[in-house]
Design a protein around this motif. Structure first.
Motif, PDB file in Angstrom:
ATOM      1  N   PHE A   1       0.835  -1.206   0.000  1.00 29.78           N
ATOM      2  CA  PHE A   1       0.000   0.000   0.000  1.00 29.78           C
ATOM      3  C   PHE A   1       0.873   1.262   0.000  1.00 29.78           C
ATOM      4  N   MET A   2       1.751   1.319  -1.004  1.00 26.77           N
ATOM      5  CA  MET A   2       2.771   2.370  -1.035  1.00 26.77           C
ATOM      6  C   MET A   2       2.695   3.190  -2.328  1.00 26.77           C
ATOM      7  N   PRO A   3       1.647   4.030  -2.470  1.00 25.26           N
ATOM      8  CA  PRO A   3       0.605   4.334  -1.484  1.00 25.26           C
ATOM      9  C   PRO A   3      -0.644   3.483  -1.681  1.00 25.26           C
ATOM     10  N   LEU A   4      -1.556   3.601  -0.741  1.00 22.21           N
ATOM     11  CA  LEU A   4      -2.905   3.071  -0.916  1.00 22.21           C
ATOM     12  C   LEU A   4      -3.544   3.773  -2.106  1.00 22.21           C
TER      13      LEU A   4
ATOM     14  N   VAL B   1      -6.392  -6.625   6.944  1.00 29.91           N
ATOM     15  CA  VAL B   1      -5.651  -5.914   5.907  1.00 29.91           C
ATOM     16  C   VAL B   1      -4.252  -5.687   6.471  1.00 29.91           C
ATOM     17  N   LEU B   2      -3.297  -6.445   5.957  1.00 31.31           N
ATOM     18  CA  LEU B   2      -1.950  -6.463   6.508  1.00 31.31           C
ATOM     19  C   LEU B   2      -1.024  -5.592   5.676  1.00 31.31           C
ATOM     20  N   VAL B   3      -0.529  -4.518   6.285  1.00 34.26           N
ATOM     21  CA  VAL B   3       0.430  -3.628   5.639  1.00 34.26           C
ATOM     22  C   VAL B   3       1.827  -4.181   5.893  1.00 34.26           C
ATOM     23  N   SER B   4       2.489  -4.642   4.838  1.00 38.39           N
ATOM     24  CA  SER B   4       3.840  -5.191   4.991  1.00 38.39           C
ATOM     25  C   SER B   4       4.851  -4.122   4.606  1.00 38.39           C
ATOM     26  N   ALA B   5       5.807  -3.890   5.487  1.00 35.89           N
ATOM     27  CA  ALA B   5       6.786  -2.829   5.262  1.00 35.89           C
ATOM     28  C   ALA B   5       8.172  -3.296   5.671  1.00 35.89           C
ATOM     29  N   SER B   6       9.117  -3.148   4.766  1.00 41.26           N
ATOM     30  CA  SER B   6      10.508  -3.423   5.106  1.00 41.26           C
ATOM     31  C   SER B   6      11.185  -2.098   5.455  1.00 41.26           C
ATOM     32  N   TYR B   7      12.458  -2.179   5.794  1.00 31.39           N
ATOM     33  CA  TYR B   7      13.172  -0.974   6.196  1.00 31.39           C
ATOM     34  C   TYR B   7      13.559  -0.126   4.981  1.00 31.39           C
ATOM     35  N   ASP B   8      13.670   1.167   5.198  1.00 29.36           N
ATOM     36  CA  ASP B   8      14.177   2.100   4.187  1.00 29.36           C
ATOM     37  C   ASP B   8      13.307   2.149   2.932  1.00 29.36           C
ATOM     38  N   GLU B   9      11.995   2.200   3.130  1.00 30.33           N
ATOM     39  CA  GLU B   9      11.075   2.376   2.004  1.00 30.33           C
ATOM     40  C   GLU B   9      10.639   3.836   1.932  1.00 30.33           C
ATOM     41  N   PRO B  10      10.214   4.316   0.748  1.00 29.17           N
ATOM     42  CA  PRO B  10       9.970   5.747   0.570  1.00 29.17           C
ATOM     43  C   PRO B  10       8.781   6.317   1.337  1.00 29.17           C
ATOM     44  N   ILE B  11       7.848   5.479   1.764  1.00 31.27           N
ATOM     45  CA  ILE B  11       6.707   5.961   2.544  1.00 31.27           C
ATOM     46  C   ILE B  11       6.693   5.224   3.878  1.00 31.27           C
ATOM     47  N   ALA B  12       6.614   5.961   4.953  1.00 30.95           N
ATOM     48  CA  ALA B  12       6.682   5.379   6.293  1.00 30.95           C
ATOM     49  C   ALA B  12       5.580   4.342   6.509  1.00 30.95           C
ATOM     50  N   ALA B  13       5.942   3.265   7.188  1.00 29.22           N
ATOM     51  CA  ALA B  13       4.989   2.192   7.467  1.00 29.22           C
ATOM     52  C   ALA B  13       3.790   2.709   8.253  1.00 29.22           C
TER      53      ALA B  13
ATOM     54  N   ALA C   1       1.116   1.325  -7.832  1.00 24.97           N
ATOM     55  CA  ALA C   1       1.673   2.221  -6.821  1.00 24.97           C
ATOM     56  C   ALA C   1       2.945   2.886  -7.336  1.00 24.97           C
ATOM     57  N   THR C   2       3.725   2.169  -8.126  1.00 25.07           N
ATOM     58  CA  THR C   2       4.956   2.746  -8.683  1.00 25.07           C
ATOM     59  C   THR C   2       4.638   3.922  -9.586  1.00 25.07           C
ATOM     60  N   GLN C   3       3.621   3.779 -10.425  1.00 21.22           N
ATOM     61  CA  GLN C   3       3.217   4.882 -11.301  1.00 21.22           C
ATOM     62  C   GLN C   3       2.827   6.114 -10.478  1.00 21.22           C
ATOM     63  N   ILE C   4       2.093   5.892  -9.423  1.00 20.78           N
ATOM     64  CA  ILE C   4       1.656   7.008  -8.584  1.00 20.78           C
ATOM     65  C   ILE C   4       2.836   7.680  -7.897  1.00 20.78           C
ATOM     66  N   ARG C   5       3.746   6.894  -7.358  1.00 19.70           N
ATOM     67  CA  ARG C   5       4.913   7.480  -6.681  1.00 19.70           C
ATOM     68  C   ARG C   5       5.744   8.308  -7.654  1.00 19.70           C
ATOM     69  N   ASN C   6       5.853   7.841  -8.888  1.00 18.26           N
ATOM     70  CA  ASN C   6       6.668   8.557  -9.875  1.00 18.26           C
ATOM     71  C   ASN C   6       5.998   9.825 -10.395  1.00 18.26           C
ATOM     72  N   ASP C   7       4.664   9.849 -10.408  1.00 18.28           N
ATOM     73  CA  ASP C   7       3.960  11.009 -10.970  1.00 18.28           C
ATOM     74  C   ASP C   7       2.560  11.092 -10.367  1.00 18.28           C
ATOM     75  N   PRO C   8       2.461  11.481  -9.106  1.00 16.62           N
ATOM     76  CA  PRO C   8       1.150  11.464  -8.433  1.00 16.62           C
ATOM     77  C   PRO C   8       0.107  12.370  -9.064  1.00 16.62           C
ATOM     78  N   PHE C   9       0.507  13.503  -9.652  1.00 15.85           N
ATOM     79  CA  PHE C   9      -0.487  14.412 -10.218  1.00 15.85           C
ATOM     80  C   PHE C   9      -1.168  13.824 -11.449  1.00 15.85           C
ATOM     81  N   THR C  10      -0.411  13.086 -12.270  1.00 14.85           N
ATOM     82  CA  THR C  10      -1.010  12.453 -13.453  1.00 14.85           C
ATOM     83  C   THR C  10      -2.049  11.411 -13.049  1.00 14.85           C
ATOM     84  N   PHE C  11      -1.790  10.722 -11.950  1.00 16.28           N
ATOM     85  CA  PHE C  11      -2.680   9.645 -11.511  1.00 16.28           C
ATOM     86  C   PHE C  11      -3.520  10.067 -10.296  1.00 16.28           C
ATOM     87  N   TRP C  12      -3.733  11.353 -10.175  1.00 14.44           N
ATOM     88  CA  TRP C  12      -4.423  11.933  -9.018  1.00 14.44           C
ATOM     89  C   TRP C  12      -5.788  11.302  -8.761  1.00 14.44           C
TER      90      TRP C  12
END
Length: 330
Positions: free
Chosen positions: A10-13, A33-45, A134-145
């Motif tokens: 969910f990075m992001p939801l 709904v299990l949010v799985s997060a490893s260390y050093d990811e771009p959005i805080a768990a 989620a990758t598309q959104i992180r790279n260009d959130p306004f396009t996928f707003w």
């Protein structure tokens, strides 16, 4: 009782996740709904968990959970691999209550279902219902707003602060920018508290800071990609030093609300207009220097908007904002 599981970063939801969760909710009595997060990811768990909690705060069937894992123990891969799925399934057996059905949008759901000894349901694997990642959104959130749920939009909203001493056109320019970019703004709050700058007290300044920060936190939920804000806590601090020679101390939540992405400073080379509430022109110009010194002392970098032509100021501000948005995309 039938217990379901949706697992993701969910990075992001986004609305694809929402569609999956809603689909699952119609097919079980309780859904983890299990949010799985490893260390050093771009959005805080913690942020990702809060999105799930906020999005489903009124649905008692949803149980948000957070799993922070070590990639040396549980591999992090975007591929659906049988061996990796077995490791994850064994781990989840030890840390979750028994699962009756797992819902997923990727092939790993079938592997996980087998290793968890439960049913599996694959939902919209080709992503035709909600064609986004989620990758598309992180790279260009306004396009996928439009693929973002309302609870996530404030995270990607750019906050733009307009600085300047009195009678430099902040109010008018802020409103023009709002209309141009089809969004909302936070006005300067001083006039909500007092009628004339000369009648300001130290308590007034704290009230202004609280009212202003509270408005930022609420109005950002309505913003369309950008939120324009007329002045910030640093200007209120400048007034405190200018009028009372005292440092203004505010709670941490006010500091957090006043964290901006871009600062525009309207120079004092605009025609002075006394509307009955302002300082004299001489004091206005002294206050301008006080504001600038305050920003320098706090390491605030701003773009200076100069000129006595209001239309040119507006065009320059629009140009700066558009260029900033382009830079954010790179």
């Amino acid at each position: 009782m039938k217990r379901g599981l949706v697992l993701g970063k969910f990075m992001p939801l986004h609305n694809g996740h929402i569609a999956l969760i809603d689909f699952a909710l119609n097919r079980c009595d309780e859904l983890i709904v299990l949010v799985s997060a490893s260390y050093d990811e771009p959005i805080a768990a913690k942020q990702r968990l809060e999105w799930i909690e906020e999005a489903y705060k009124n649905n008692g069937k949803v149980i948000p959970r957070l799993l922070i894992y070590d990639e040396a123990v549980l591999p992090n891969t975007s591929e659906s691999l049988e061996g990796v799925s077995k490791l994850w399934a064994n781990y989840l057996k030890e840390h979750l209550p028994p699962i009756d059905v797992i819902f997923a949008s990727e092939a790993y759901g079938a592997y996980m279902g087998r290793f968890l000894n439960c049913e599996h349901v694959i939902f919209d694997e080709p992503r035709k219902i909600v064609p986004v990642s989620a990758t598309q959104i992180r790279n260009d959130p306004f396009t996928f707003w439009d693929f973002l749920p309302d609870v996530v939009k404030p995270y990607y909203t750019l906050k733009i602060c307009l600085y300047g001493t009195e009678s430099t056109g902040k109010t008018t320019l802020t409103q023009r920018l709002v209309e141009h970019f089809n969004t909302v703004a936070i006005p300067e709050m001083a006039r909500e508290i007092l009628e004339h700058t000369n009648k300001c007290t130290e308590q007034h300044l704290l009230q202004i800071a609280q009212l202003h920060a509270g408005a930022i936190n609420e109005k950002i939920k309505q913003a369309n990609k950008l939120l324009f804000v007329d002045t910030d806590i640093n200007i209120t601090r400048s007034y405190s030093k200018f009028l009372f020679n005292k440092e203004l101390i505010v709670p941490e939540w006010i500091e957090t609300a006043n964290d901006f992405d871009l600062y525009l400073y309207l120079d004092e080379d605009a025609s002075y207009v006394q509307d009955g509430t302002r300082l004299t022109e001489a004091d206005r110009n002294k206050l301008n220097e006080s504001h600038k010194q305050e920003l320098i002392s706090r390491g605030i970098n701003y773009v200076l908007i100069k000129g006595n032509d209001w239309e040119e100021r507006f065009k320059k501000a629009v140009e700066v904002v558009n260029e900033f948005i382009k830079q954010k995309k790179r």
